[in-house]
Design a protein around this motif. Sequence first.
Motif, short mmCIF file in Angstrom:
data_model
loop_
_atom_site.label_atom_id
_atom_site.label_comp_id
_atom_site.label_asym_id
_atom_site.label_seq_id
_atom_site.Cartn_x
_atom_site.Cartn_y
_atom_site.Cartn_z
N PHE A 69 0.90 -1.18 -0.22
CA PHE A 69 0.46 -0.22 0.01
C PHE A 69 0.71 1.24 -0.06
CE2 PHE A 69 -2.85 3.30 2.28
CZ PHE A 69 -3.72 3.38 1.15
N LEU A 70 1.39 1.24 0.74
CA LEU A 70 2.77 1.80 0.92
C LEU A 70 3.21 2.60 -0.82
CD1 LEU A 70 4.35 1.80 4.06
CD2 LEU A 70 3.21 3.74 3.82
N PHE A 71 4.09 1.25 -0.95
CA PHE A 71 4.08 1.49 -2.38
C PHE A 71 3.06 1.93 -3.56
CE2 PHE A 71 7.96 -1.69 -1.73
CZ PHE A 71 8.50 -0.81 -1.88
N LEU A 72 2.03 1.97 -3.74
CA LEU A 72 0.91 1.98 -4.43
C LEU A 72 0.31 3.63 -4.55
CD1 LEU A 72 -1.41 1.89 -6.07
CD2 LEU A 72 -3.62 1.05 -4.03
N ILE A 73 0.90 4.72 -2.77
CA ILE A 73 0.16 6.02 -2.47
C ILE A 73 1.88 6.58 -3.23
CG2 ILE A 73 -1.67 5.09 -0.68
CD1 ILE A 73 0.69 5.83 1.15
N SER A 74 2.81 5.93 -3.12
CA SER A 74 4.15 6.33 -3.49
C SER A 74 4.08 6.70 -4.86
CB SER A 74 5.20 5.62 -3.13
OG SER A 74 5.58 5.98 -1.59
N GLY A 75 3.56 6.03 -5.65
CA GLY A 75 4.06 5.62 -7.03
C GLY A 75 2.68 6.56 -7.57
N TYR A 76 1.91 6.91 -6.75
CA TYR A 76 1.10 8.41 -7.03
C TYR A 76 0.74 9.46 -7.70
CZ TYR A 76 -4.29 9.54 -6.55
OH TYR A 76 -5.60 10.51 -7.30
N LYS A 89 15.67 18.20 -12.05
CA LYS A 89 15.62 17.62 -10.66
C LYS A 89 14.97 16.76 -9.91
CE LYS A 89 13.04 21.38 -7.20
NZ LYS A 89 12.83 22.42 -7.79
N PHE A 90 13.98 15.64 -10.42
CA PHE A 90 13.40 14.88 -10.13
C PHE A 90 14.15 13.45 -9.50
CE2 PHE A 90 11.89 10.34 -10.38
CZ PHE A 90 10.42 10.13 -9.92
N ILE A 91 15.74 13.37 -10.04
CA ILE A 91 16.29 12.67 -9.83
C ILE A 91 17.19 13.04 -8.41
CG2 ILE A 91 18.41 11.27 -10.53
CD1 ILE A 91 17.35 11.04 -12.85
N SER A 92 17.58 14.03 -8.31
CA SER A 92 18.84 14.84 -8.11
C SER A 92 17.98 14.90 -5.99
CB SER A 92 19.33 15.55 -8.19
OG SER A 92 18.07 17.33 -8.60
N GLU A 93 16.21 14.66 -6.04
CA GLU A 93 15.90 15.23 -4.80
C GLU A 93 15.63 14.18 -4.38
OE1 GLU A 93 11.04 15.72 -4.74
OE2 GLU A 93 11.83 17.80 -3.88
N ASN A 157 12.13 5.07 -8.85
CA ASN A 157 11.58 6.16 -9.26
C ASN A 157 12.70 6.24 -9.89
OD1 ASN A 157 9.92 6.94 -7.60
ND2 ASN A 157 10.67 7.56 -6.65
N LEU A 158 13.94 5.63 -10.19
CA LEU A 158 14.86 5.87 -11.07
C LEU A 158 14.64 4.92 -12.39
CD1 LEU A 158 18.36 5.83 -8.50
CD2 LEU A 158 17.41 8.09 -9.85
N ILE A 159 14.19 3.76 -12.24
CA ILE A 159 13.35 3.31 -13.47
C ILE A 159 12.75 4.10 -13.91
CG2 ILE A 159 12.47 1.44 -14.22
CD1 ILE A 159 13.78 -0.67 -12.43
N TYR A 160 11.87 4.51 -13.60
CA TYR A 160 10.80 5.24 -13.75
C TYR A 160 11.41 6.43 -14.82
CZ TYR A 160 6.90 8.73 -14.64
OH TYR A 160 5.64 9.46 -14.58
N ALA A 161 12.38 7.15 -14.45
CA ALA A 161 12.65 8.55 -14.44
C ALA A 161 13.75 7.96 -16.29
CB ALA A 161 13.24 9.40 -13.65
N MET A 162 13.82 6.62 -15.96
CA MET A 162 14.93 6.69 -17.24
C MET A 162 14.09 6.40 -18.15
SD MET A 162 18.14 4.59 -15.91
CE MET A 162 17.15 2.74 -14.75
N ILE A 163 12.84 5.78 -17.80
CA ILE A 163 11.66 5.13 -18.84
C ILE A 163 10.91 6.55 -19.20
CG2 ILE A 163 9.86 3.83 -19.32
CD1 ILE A 163 9.77 1.90 -17.08
N ILE A 221 3.96 -4.14 -9.08
CA ILE A 221 1.95 -4.06 -9.53
C ILE A 221 2.15 -3.20 -8.98
CG2 ILE A 221 0.59 -5.62 -9.89
CD1 ILE A 221 2.06 -8.19 -10.60
N LEU A 222 2.08 -2.91 -7.58
CA LEU A 222 1.29 -1.52 -6.71
C LEU A 222 1.65 -0.46 -7.24
CD1 LEU A 222 0.06 -3.38 -3.54
CD2 LEU A 222 -1.52 -2.85 -6.05
N TYR A 223 3.20 -0.49 -7.38
CA TYR A 223 3.62 0.67 -7.38
C TYR A 223 2.85 1.56 -9.05
CZ TYR A 223 7.82 4.28 -8.80
OH TYR A 223 8.21 5.40 -9.60
N ILE A 224 3.39 0.28 -10.12
CA ILE A 224 2.59 0.71 -11.53
C ILE A 224 1.72 1.04 -11.30
CG2 ILE A 224 2.66 -0.39 -13.92
CD1 ILE A 224 4.76 -1.87 -12.71
#
Length: 381
Positions: A69-76, A89-93, A157-163, A221-224
């Motif tokens: 659930f924490l991954f779900l709301i983080s992904g949100y 800035k997203f990556i550095s933060e 998050n880093l994988i998301y930014a690379m995508i 999966i819940l992060y996605i």
Amino acid sequence: MGAENNKPRYLYIDNLRLVMIILVVLIHFGVTYSGIGGWYIKDVKELDTISYVVFGLFQSFTQAYFMGFLFLISGYFVAGSYEKKGAGKFISERLVRLGIPTLIYMLVVNPFINYVLLGFTWDRPIFAQYYLKYIISFDFLGSSGPLWFAFALLIFNLIYAMIRLQTKDKVPKGAEELPGTGKMVLLGFIIALVAFLIRLVQPIDTSILNMQLCFFSQYIILYIVGIKAGRYDWFSKISYRTGRRWLLAALLPGTLIWVILMLAGGALSGGFDLYKGGFHWQSAGYALWESFTAVAMSIGLIGVFREKYNRQSKLTKLLSDNSFAVYMFHAPVIIGVSIALLPIEMYPLAKFLLATAIGLPLSFLLSNYIFRKIPYLKRIL
């Protein structure tokens, strides 16, 4: 871990995050006094049947959903943050907000726990020798403790930014309706199937670099799903009625199914290893129950909290503001409490309640009046 903008409509998410952090503390006390699971310290000799069932249900049910659930709301909030700040800035933060706390835990908190709190013997090496070996052996990489979540979230998050960089910021346009019951059931099946397959080689209670891969099908999966939910504002579309229905399904028939699963599979007679992994019906059944619990609790909590708990009192806001600091530093606090209570002989459930009554408020007090007052730490907490 926090929302990018603490708008009033997101107060329910702050409240949900607070509840999950409190559950983290309770789970670690639960492991301490039940012996079920892994933790730094355990204060248990033998559990009677009542204690075994109560601890087993509490820990199994909580583990089934709370970190996913924490991954779900983080992904949100990921897509919105990326688009607002840009890739750099997203990556550095993220490196600062997630990477630095993880390193602090690995390099400071974990050695303190092991050397000072748990290693106070006359024959231990001097600290410099211990710490040098800890670093050059790379043991610290697998010593993230509860901060494995921040480490994993940083990687996600880093994988998301690379995508996003590879796709040149192309994201879906338009709206997409909230998935119906059928798709949510399918989601539960997919999480369960992947979990079952992973546990053939990485059963429950095993880990790589402190990452329990047996649970990562749910986390990934819940992060996605959280990312997609943020894109299409799905959380706001979950009605209170829908949330309540899913929540009751998880709590009532879900609990009954757990009891039947444990009784039929031989858990009370020492057969719980069959649930942890391998080609056993117990492992498949447990993965299925766990995955549907995660989906049902996620939908239920969002729907109910958004409608009923989308506000904060001064106390709730104070606790919410300290939630990440508690997450980061609760381990040495509650271990210290557990060590102090070692000489006291008590019924396991009673001792669990006593330790929680001391350790939980103490964690918040130390967070508010000490940890978040440290100048540099205050910036990342």
